[in-house]
Design a protein around this motif. Structure first.
Motif, PDB file in Angstrom:
ATOM      1  N   ALA A 255       0.630  -1.068   0.217  1.00 15.85           N
ATOM      2  CA  ALA A 255      -0.313  -0.114  -0.025  1.00 15.85           C
ATOM      3  C   ALA A 255       0.663   1.346  -0.455  1.00 15.85           C
ATOM      4  CB  ALA A 255      -0.946   0.013   1.546  1.00 15.85           C
ATOM      5  N   THR A 256       2.055   1.215   0.202  1.00 12.31           N
ATOM      6  CA  THR A 256       2.549   2.368   0.591  1.00 12.31           C
ATOM      7  C   THR A 256       4.386   2.914  -0.193  1.00 12.31           C
ATOM      8  OG1 THR A 256       4.110   1.236   2.693  1.00 12.31           O
ATOM      9  CG2 THR A 256       1.931   2.917   3.710  1.00 12.31           C
ATOM     10  N   SER A 257       4.909   1.286  -0.850  1.00 15.18           N
ATOM     11  CA  SER A 257       6.082   1.559  -1.338  1.00 15.18           C
ATOM     12  C   SER A 257       5.894   0.493  -2.794  1.00 15.18           C
ATOM     13  CB  SER A 257       6.927   0.861  -0.672  1.00 15.18           C
ATOM     14  OG  SER A 257       7.071   1.441   0.504  1.00 15.18           O
ATOM     15  N   GLY A 258       4.428  -0.075  -3.172  1.00 14.55           N
ATOM     16  CA  GLY A 258       4.233  -0.170  -4.192  1.00 14.55           C
ATOM     17  C   GLY A 258       4.728  -1.888  -4.511  1.00 14.55           C
ATOM     18  N   ALA A 259       4.251  -2.426  -5.628  1.00 17.61           N
ATOM     19  CA  ALA A 259       4.679  -4.059  -6.047  1.00 17.61           C
ATOM     20  C   ALA A 259       6.209  -3.934  -6.610  1.00 17.61           C
ATOM     21  CB  ALA A 259       3.878  -4.396  -7.374  1.00 17.61           C
ATOM     22  N   SER A 260       7.573  -2.997  -6.926  1.00 20.24           N
ATOM     23  CA  SER A 260       8.475  -2.733  -7.133  1.00 20.24           C
ATOM     24  C   SER A 260       9.036  -3.075  -6.123  1.00 20.24           C
ATOM     25  CB  SER A 260       8.776  -1.699  -8.440  1.00 20.24           C
ATOM     26  OG  SER A 260       8.374  -1.718  -9.344  1.00 20.24           O
ATOM     27  N   ASN A 261       9.031  -2.236  -4.806  1.00 21.80           N
ATOM     28  CA  ASN A 261       9.914  -2.531  -3.938  1.00 21.80           C
ATOM     29  C   ASN A 261       9.633  -4.371  -3.063  1.00 21.80           C
ATOM     30  OD1 ASN A 261      11.363   0.131  -3.779  1.00 21.80           O
ATOM     31  ND2 ASN A 261       9.517   1.021  -3.291  1.00 21.80           N
ATOM     32  N   LEU A 262       8.185  -3.951  -2.828  1.00 17.75           N
ATOM     33  CA  LEU A 262       7.213  -5.026  -2.226  1.00 17.75           C
ATOM     34  C   LEU A 262       8.186  -6.503  -2.824  1.00 17.75           C
ATOM     35  CD1 LEU A 262       5.759  -6.613  -0.146  1.00 17.75           C
ATOM     36  CD2 LEU A 262       3.968  -7.058  -1.994  1.00 17.75           C
ATOM     37  N   LEU A 263       8.205  -7.105  -3.564  1.00 18.82           N
ATOM     38  CA  LEU A 263       8.899  -8.377  -4.164  1.00 18.82           C
ATOM     39  C   LEU A 263      10.273  -8.120  -4.591  1.00 18.82           C
ATOM     40  CD1 LEU A 263       5.969  -8.385  -6.730  1.00 18.82           C
ATOM     41  CD2 LEU A 263       6.247 -10.232  -4.779  1.00 18.82           C
ATOM     42  N   LEU A 264      10.844  -6.705  -3.359  1.00 18.17           N
ATOM     43  CA  LEU A 264      12.120  -7.652  -3.881  1.00 18.17           C
ATOM     44  C   LEU A 264      12.423  -8.076  -2.564  1.00 18.17           C
ATOM     45  CD1 LEU A 264      13.724  -4.304  -3.259  1.00 18.17           C
ATOM     46  CD2 LEU A 264      14.119  -5.176  -5.515  1.00 18.17           C
ATOM     47  N   VAL A 265      11.838  -9.309  -1.622  1.00 18.42           N
ATOM     48  CA  VAL A 265      10.979  -9.977  -0.902  1.00 18.42           C
ATOM     49  C   VAL A 265      12.193 -11.548  -1.688  1.00 18.42           C
ATOM     50  CG1 VAL A 265       9.444 -11.196  -1.221  1.00 18.42           C
ATOM     51  CG2 VAL A 265      10.245 -10.440   1.679  1.00 18.42           C
ATOM     52  N   THR A 266      11.591 -11.173  -2.596  1.00 21.10           N
ATOM     53  CA  THR A 266      11.817 -12.659  -3.215  1.00 21.10           C
ATOM     54  C   THR A 266      13.876 -13.039  -3.237  1.00 21.10           C
ATOM     55  OG1 THR A 266      11.697 -12.297  -5.652  1.00 21.10           O
ATOM     56  CG2 THR A 266       9.572 -12.733  -4.826  1.00 21.10           C
ATOM     57  N   LEU A 267      14.199 -11.519  -3.092  1.00 17.10           N
ATOM     58  CA  LEU A 267      15.730 -11.049  -3.211  1.00 17.10           C
ATOM     59  C   LEU A 267      16.414 -11.867  -1.792  1.00 17.10           C
ATOM     60  CD1 LEU A 267      16.304  -8.910  -5.158  1.00 17.10           C
ATOM     61  CD2 LEU A 267      17.002 -11.480  -6.600  1.00 17.10           C
ATOM     62  N   LEU A 268      15.692 -11.693  -0.973  1.00 21.61           N
ATOM     63  CA  LEU A 268      16.194 -11.358   0.576  1.00 21.61           C
ATOM     64  C   LEU A 268      15.761 -13.171   1.074  1.00 21.61           C
ATOM     65  CD1 LEU A 268      14.532  -8.464   2.262  1.00 21.61           C
ATOM     66  CD2 LEU A 268      16.863  -9.080   2.210  1.00 21.61           C
ATOM     67  N   MET A 269      14.964 -13.774   0.388  1.00 16.83           N
ATOM     68  CA  MET A 269      14.797 -14.685   1.359  1.00 16.83           C
ATOM     69  C   MET A 269      15.831 -16.127   1.055  1.00 16.83           C
ATOM     70  SD  MET A 269      11.134 -15.217  -1.011  1.00 16.83           S
ATOM     71  CE  MET A 269      10.232 -16.774  -0.790  1.00 16.83           C
ATOM     72  N   PRO A 270      15.811 -15.785  -0.166  1.00 16.94           N
ATOM     73  CA  PRO A 270      17.531 -17.330  -0.115  1.00 16.94           C
ATOM     74  C   PRO A 270      18.441 -16.498   0.991  1.00 16.94           C
ATOM     75  CG  PRO A 270      16.601 -16.648  -2.491  1.00 16.94           C
ATOM     76  CD  PRO A 270      16.325 -15.719  -1.128  1.00 16.94           C
TER      77      PRO A 270
END
Length: 321
Positions: A255-270
Protein backbone atom coordinates in the motif's frame (compact mmCIF):
# COMPACT_ATOMS: atom_id res chain seq x y z
CA UNK A 1 -14.56 -1.08 6.23
CA UNK A 2 -17.64 -0.65 4.04
CA UNK A 3 -18.44 -2.80 1.07
CA UNK A 4 -18.12 0.22 -1.22
CA UNK A 5 -14.69 0.90 0.20
CA UNK A 6 -13.57 -2.59 -0.76
CA UNK A 7 -15.26 -2.67 -4.14
CA UNK A 8 -13.97 0.69 -5.26
CA UNK A 9 -10.54 0.51 -3.72
CA UNK A 10 -8.03 2.41 -5.85
CA UNK A 11 -4.60 3.73 -5.12
CA UNK A 12 -4.97 6.77 -2.85
CA UNK A 13 -2.01 9.12 -3.07
CA UNK A 14 1.35 8.46 -4.62
CA UNK A 15 3.51 5.38 -4.08
CA UNK A 16 6.79 6.19 -2.32
CA UNK A 17 9.40 4.67 -4.61
CA UNK A 18 12.13 5.20 -1.99
CA UNK A 19 11.22 3.22 1.08
CA UNK A 20 11.55 4.66 4.56
CA UNK A 21 13.14 2.93 7.54
CA UNK A 22 9.82 1.36 8.56
CA UNK A 23 9.23 -0.16 5.13
CA UNK A 24 12.78 -1.52 4.95
CA UNK A 25 12.39 -3.10 8.37
CA UNK A 26 9.05 -4.64 7.37
CA UNK A 27 10.62 -5.95 4.15
CA UNK A 28 13.44 -7.59 6.14
CA UNK A 29 10.91 -9.16 8.52
CA UNK A 30 8.91 -10.45 5.56
CA UNK A 31 12.09 -11.90 4.08
CA UNK A 32 12.78 -13.72 7.35
CA UNK A 33 9.21 -15.06 7.54
CA UNK A 34 9.10 -16.30 3.95
CA UNK A 35 12.69 -17.49 4.03
CA UNK A 36 11.77 -19.49 7.13
CA UNK A 37 8.93 -21.13 5.21
CA UNK A 38 11.55 -23.24 3.37
CA UNK A 39 12.70 -24.62 6.73
CA UNK A 40 9.21 -25.31 8.11
CA UNK A 41 8.06 -26.62 4.73
CA UNK A 42 10.89 -29.13 4.63
CA UNK A 43 9.81 -30.46 8.03
CA UNK A 44 6.13 -30.67 7.04
CA UNK A 45 6.80 -32.31 3.66
CA UNK A 46 8.51 -35.24 5.38
CA UNK A 47 5.06 -36.57 6.32
CA UNK A 48 2.52 -34.65 4.23
CA UNK A 49 2.13 -34.25 0.43
CA UNK A 50 2.71 -30.76 -1.05
CA UNK A 51 -0.84 -29.59 -1.76
CA UNK A 52 -2.00 -30.83 1.63
CA UNK A 53 0.72 -28.76 3.31
CA UNK A 54 -0.39 -25.75 1.27
CA UNK A 55 -4.08 -26.28 2.08
CA UNK A 56 -3.40 -26.69 5.82
CA UNK A 57 -1.10 -23.67 5.82
CA UNK A 58 -3.66 -21.45 4.10
CA UNK A 59 -6.67 -22.84 5.98
CA UNK A 60 -5.17 -22.34 9.44
CA UNK A 61 -3.79 -18.97 8.37
CA UNK A 62 -7.25 -17.89 7.14
CA UNK A 63 -8.87 -18.97 10.42
CA UNK A 64 -6.33 -16.98 12.44
CA UNK A 65 -6.63 -13.88 10.23
CA UNK A 66 -10.43 -13.91 10.30
CA UNK A 67 -10.46 -14.28 14.10
CA UNK A 68 -8.07 -11.36 14.57
CA UNK A 69 -9.91 -9.24 11.97
CA UNK A 70 -13.24 -9.84 13.70
CA UNK A 71 -11.72 -8.99 17.09
CA UNK A 72 -10.40 -5.76 15.57
CA UNK A 73 -13.88 -4.85 14.36
CA UNK A 74 -13.39 -5.66 10.67
CA UNK A 75 -15.94 -7.63 8.68
CA UNK A 76 -15.37 -9.31 5.33
CA UNK A 77 -17.86 -8.19 2.66
CA UNK A 78 -20.69 -10.25 1.21
CA UNK A 79 -20.58 -11.74 -2.31
CA UNK A 80 -19.65 -9.24 -5.00
CA UNK A 81 -16.78 -7.46 -6.73
CA UNK A 82 -14.63 -7.48 -3.59
CA UNK A 83 -14.61 -11.28 -3.50
CA UNK A 84 -13.86 -11.47 -7.22
CA UNK A 85 -10.79 -9.36 -6.50
CA UNK A 86 -9.82 -11.59 -3.54
CA UNK A 87 -10.12 -14.72 -5.71
CA UNK A 88 -8.06 -13.19 -8.54
CA UNK A 89 -5.40 -12.24 -5.96
CA UNK A 90 -5.54 -15.76 -4.50
CA UNK A 91 -5.03 -17.28 -7.94
CA UNK A 92 -2.15 -14.97 -8.90
CA UNK A 93 -0.41 -15.00 -5.53
CA UNK A 94 -0.93 -18.58 -4.36
CA UNK A 95 -2.71 -21.18 -6.47
CA UNK A 96 -1.06 -20.55 -9.86
CA UNK A 97 2.56 -19.94 -8.74
CA UNK A 98 2.44 -22.68 -6.10
CA UNK A 99 1.22 -25.22 -8.65
CA UNK A 100 3.78 -24.15 -11.27
CA UNK A 101 6.67 -24.24 -8.79
CA UNK A 102 5.66 -27.64 -7.38
CA UNK A 103 5.38 -29.10 -10.88
CA UNK A 104 8.57 -27.42 -12.09
CA UNK A 105 10.62 -28.52 -9.07
CA UNK A 106 9.63 -32.12 -9.69
CA UNK A 107 11.69 -31.93 -12.91
CA UNK A 108 14.47 -29.41 -12.23
CA UNK A 109 16.74 -28.82 -9.24
CA UNK A 110 15.54 -26.70 -6.33
CA UNK A 111 18.57 -24.38 -6.69
CA UNK A 112 17.75 -23.53 -10.30
CA UNK A 113 14.09 -23.06 -9.32
CA UNK A 114 15.14 -20.64 -6.56
CA UNK A 115 17.18 -18.59 -9.04
CA UNK A 116 14.22 -18.42 -11.44
CA UNK A 117 11.93 -17.43 -8.56
CA UNK A 118 14.36 -14.63 -7.62
CA UNK A 119 13.66 -13.08 -11.05
CA UNK A 120 10.28 -11.92 -9.68
CA UNK A 121 11.50 -8.34 -8.96
CA UNK A 122 12.78 -8.01 -12.53
CA UNK A 123 9.39 -8.96 -13.99
CA UNK A 124 7.73 -6.65 -11.46
CA UNK A 125 9.86 -3.67 -12.46
CA UNK A 126 9.06 -4.26 -16.15
CA UNK A 127 5.32 -4.81 -15.66
CA UNK A 128 4.94 -1.96 -13.16
CA UNK A 129 6.60 0.38 -15.66
CA UNK A 130 4.04 -0.64 -18.29
CA UNK A 131 0.88 -0.77 -16.19
CA UNK A 132 1.30 1.81 -13.42
CA UNK A 133 1.92 5.53 -13.48
CA UNK A 134 4.06 5.88 -10.37
CA UNK A 135 6.45 2.92 -10.43
CA UNK A 136 8.68 3.88 -13.31
CA UNK A 137 11.69 1.87 -14.41
CA UNK A 138 15.01 3.56 -13.60
CA UNK A 139 18.64 2.53 -14.23
CA UNK A 140 19.21 2.18 -10.48
CA UNK A 141 16.19 -0.08 -10.09
CA UNK A 142 17.01 -2.36 -13.03
CA UNK A 143 20.71 -2.50 -12.16
CA UNK A 144 19.94 -3.22 -8.52
CA UNK A 145 17.58 -6.07 -9.39
CA UNK A 146 20.18 -7.61 -11.72
CA UNK A 147 22.83 -7.31 -8.99
CA UNK A 148 20.48 -9.02 -6.56
CA UNK A 149 19.63 -11.78 -9.01
CA UNK A 150 23.35 -12.36 -9.63
CA UNK A 151 23.84 -12.49 -5.86
CA UNK A 152 21.20 -15.22 -5.50
CA UNK A 153 22.86 -17.22 -8.30
CA UNK A 154 26.29 -16.87 -6.65
CA UNK A 155 24.86 -17.80 -3.26
CA UNK A 156 23.21 -20.97 -4.55
CA UNK A 157 26.31 -21.92 -6.52
CA UNK A 158 27.27 -22.86 -10.09
CA UNK A 159 26.00 -26.41 -9.64
CA UNK A 160 22.42 -25.11 -9.77
CA UNK A 161 22.97 -23.92 -13.34
CA UNK A 162 23.93 -27.38 -14.56
CA UNK A 163 20.43 -28.12 -15.81
CA UNK A 164 19.86 -24.68 -17.34
CA UNK A 165 18.37 -24.96 -20.81
CA UNK A 166 17.97 -28.73 -20.57
CA UNK A 167 14.31 -29.27 -19.65
CA UNK A 168 12.73 -26.11 -21.03
CA UNK A 169 9.05 -26.56 -20.10
CA UNK A 170 9.50 -26.92 -16.30
CA UNK A 171 11.96 -24.00 -16.34
CA UNK A 172 9.34 -21.90 -18.12
CA UNK A 173 6.81 -23.06 -15.52
CA UNK A 174 8.90 -21.67 -12.65
CA UNK A 175 9.49 -18.44 -14.59
CA UNK A 176 5.71 -18.33 -15.11
CA UNK A 177 5.33 -18.48 -11.33
CA UNK A 178 7.63 -15.45 -11.02
CA UNK A 179 5.49 -13.56 -13.56
CA UNK A 180 2.36 -14.55 -11.64
CA UNK A 181 3.82 -13.16 -8.40
CA UNK A 182 4.68 -9.94 -10.23
CA UNK A 183 1.13 -9.65 -11.59
CA UNK A 184 -0.24 -10.27 -8.09
CA UNK A 185 1.82 -7.41 -6.70
CA UNK A 186 0.52 -5.02 -9.34
CA UNK A 187 -3.10 -6.24 -9.08
CA UNK A 188 -2.95 -6.01 -5.28
CA UNK A 189 -2.37 -2.24 -5.45
CA UNK A 190 -6.15 -1.85 -5.69
CA UNK A 191 -6.45 -2.87 -2.04
CA UNK A 192 -4.41 0.12 -0.85
CA UNK A 193 -7.47 1.81 0.67
CA UNK A 194 -8.36 -1.29 2.69
CA UNK A 195 -6.79 -2.22 6.06
CA UNK A 196 -3.95 -4.70 5.50
CA UNK A 197 -5.48 -7.13 8.03
CA UNK A 198 -8.77 -7.22 6.15
CA UNK A 199 -7.12 -7.62 2.74
CA UNK A 200 -4.92 -10.43 4.04
CA UNK A 201 -7.98 -12.18 5.53
CA UNK A 202 -9.90 -11.98 2.25
CA UNK A 203 -7.02 -13.11 0.05
CA UNK A 204 -5.95 -16.03 2.25
CA UNK A 205 -9.57 -17.14 2.67
CA UNK A 206 -10.08 -17.10 -1.11
CA UNK A 207 -6.78 -18.97 -1.61
CA UNK A 208 -7.95 -21.63 0.86
CA UNK A 209 -11.19 -22.14 -1.03
CA UNK A 210 -9.15 -22.65 -4.21
CA UNK A 211 -6.47 -24.93 -2.78
CA UNK A 212 -8.48 -27.25 -0.51
CA UNK A 213 -10.40 -28.89 -3.41
CA UNK A 214 -7.12 -29.12 -5.33
CA UNK A 215 -5.40 -30.91 -2.45
CA UNK A 216 -8.33 -33.31 -2.06
CA UNK A 217 -8.25 -34.13 -5.78
CA UNK A 218 -4.46 -34.44 -6.17
CA UNK A 219 -3.25 -35.69 -2.79
CA UNK A 220 -6.40 -37.56 -1.66
CA UNK A 221 -5.75 -36.02 1.72
CA UNK A 222 -8.20 -38.26 3.59
CA UNK A 223 -5.83 -41.18 2.99
CA UNK A 224 -2.80 -39.41 4.50
CA UNK A 225 -1.74 -40.83 7.89
CA UNK A 226 -2.15 -38.53 10.89
CA UNK A 227 1.12 -36.55 11.15
CA UNK A 228 3.29 -36.29 14.25
CA UNK A 229 3.42 -33.34 16.65
CA UNK A 230 6.64 -32.12 14.96
CA UNK A 231 4.88 -31.90 11.61
CA UNK A 232 1.86 -30.15 13.09
CA UNK A 233 4.17 -27.61 14.78
CA UNK A 234 5.80 -26.89 11.40
CA UNK A 235 2.38 -26.48 9.71
CA UNK A 236 1.18 -24.14 12.47
CA UNK A 237 4.35 -22.05 12.12
CA UNK A 238 3.77 -21.90 8.36
CA UNK A 239 0.16 -20.83 8.92
CA UNK A 240 0.58 -18.24 11.69
CA UNK A 241 4.00 -16.77 10.93
CA UNK A 242 4.71 -17.41 7.23
CA UNK A 243 1.11 -16.82 6.07
CA UNK A 244 -1.09 -14.83 8.48
CA UNK A 245 1.53 -12.40 9.81
CA UNK A 246 3.46 -12.34 6.53
CA UNK A 247 0.46 -11.30 4.42
CA UNK A 248 -0.50 -8.49 6.78
CA UNK A 249 3.04 -7.13 6.32
CA UNK A 250 2.86 -7.85 2.54
CA UNK A 251 -0.22 -5.68 2.03
CA UNK A 252 1.10 -2.99 4.35
CA UNK A 253 4.27 -2.59 2.26
CA UNK A 254 2.33 -2.84 -1.01
CA UNK A 255 0.00 0.00 0.00
CA UNK A 256 2.81 2.44 0.76
CA UNK A 257 5.78 1.39 -1.37
CA UNK A 258 4.35 -0.42 -4.39
CA UNK A 259 4.87 -3.78 -6.04
CA UNK A 260 8.42 -3.15 -7.28
CA UNK A 261 9.74 -2.53 -3.78
CA UNK A 262 7.60 -5.22 -2.14
CA UNK A 263 8.76 -8.07 -4.36
CA UNK A 264 12.40 -7.39 -3.59
CA UNK A 265 11.58 -9.82 -0.78
CA UNK A 266 12.28 -12.71 -3.18
CA UNK A 267 15.94 -11.62 -3.18
CA UNK A 268 16.01 -11.71 0.63
CA UNK A 269 14.38 -15.13 1.01
CA UNK A 270 17.46 -17.17 -0.12
CA UNK A 271 19.60 -15.06 2.23
CA UNK A 272 17.30 -15.94 5.13
CA UNK A 273 17.26 -19.60 4.16
CA UNK A 274 21.09 -19.72 4.16
CA UNK A 275 21.34 -17.92 7.51
CA UNK A 276 18.70 -20.15 9.11
CA UNK A 277 20.51 -23.23 7.82
CA UNK A 278 23.69 -21.95 9.43
CA UNK A 279 22.10 -20.93 12.73
CA UNK A 280 19.55 -23.74 13.22
CA UNK A 281 20.87 -26.70 11.26
CA UNK A 282 24.58 -26.07 11.85
CA UNK A 283 25.34 -25.83 8.13
CA UNK A 284 28.67 -24.27 7.14
CA UNK A 285 28.56 -20.75 5.71
CA UNK A 286 30.62 -20.88 2.51
CA UNK A 287 32.55 -17.97 0.95
CA UNK A 288 30.34 -17.95 -2.16
CA UNK A 289 27.28 -17.51 0.07
CA UNK A 290 28.87 -14.51 1.79
CA UNK A 291 29.76 -13.07 -1.63
CA UNK A 292 26.21 -13.66 -2.87
CA UNK A 293 24.71 -11.92 0.15
CA UNK A 294 27.05 -8.96 -0.42
CA UNK A 295 25.81 -8.69 -4.03
CA UNK A 296 22.19 -8.83 -2.85
CA UNK A 297 22.92 -6.06 -0.34
CA UNK A 298 24.61 -3.98 -3.06
CA UNK A 299 21.60 -4.49 -5.33
CA UNK A 300 19.17 -3.37 -2.62
CA UNK A 301 21.33 -0.32 -1.89
CA UNK A 302 21.31 0.61 -5.58
CA UNK A 303 17.53 0.28 -5.75
CA UNK A 304 17.09 2.43 -2.65
CA UNK A 305 19.30 5.05 -4.33
CA UNK A 306 20.28 7.06 -1.26
CA UNK A 307 23.71 5.43 -0.87
CA UNK A 308 24.43 6.00 -4.59
CA UNK A 309 23.37 9.64 -4.35
CA UNK A 310 25.54 10.15 -1.27
CA UNK A 311 28.55 8.60 -3.04
CA UNK A 312 28.04 10.98 -5.98
CA UNK A 313 27.86 14.03 -3.72
CA UNK A 314 30.79 13.03 -1.54
CA UNK A 315 33.62 14.25 -3.86
CA UNK A 316 32.02 17.69 -4.10
CA UNK A 317 31.62 17.90 -0.34
CA UNK A 318 35.24 16.86 0.20
CA UNK A 319 36.40 19.45 -2.34
CA UNK A 320 34.47 22.22 -0.54
CA UNK A 321 35.94 21.20 2.79
Amino acid sequence: MTRDGLQGARMRGQIRTVMGVTEWMLLLILGVLWGGSYFFGQVALAELPPFTVGACRLGLGAAALNAVARAAGHRLPGPGRAWRAFFIMGLLNNAIPMSLILWGQSRIGSGLAAIFNASTPLFTVLLAHLFTGDERMTPNRVGGVLFGLLGVAVMIGPGALGGFGGDLVPQLAVLGAAVSYACAGIFGRRFAGTPALLTASGQVTASTLILVPLSLAVDRSWRVPVPTVKTWAAVIALALLCTALAYVIYFRILATSGASNLLLVTLLMPVTAVLLGTAVLGERLEPRQVAGMALVAAGLAAIDGRAVALARRLPARLARS
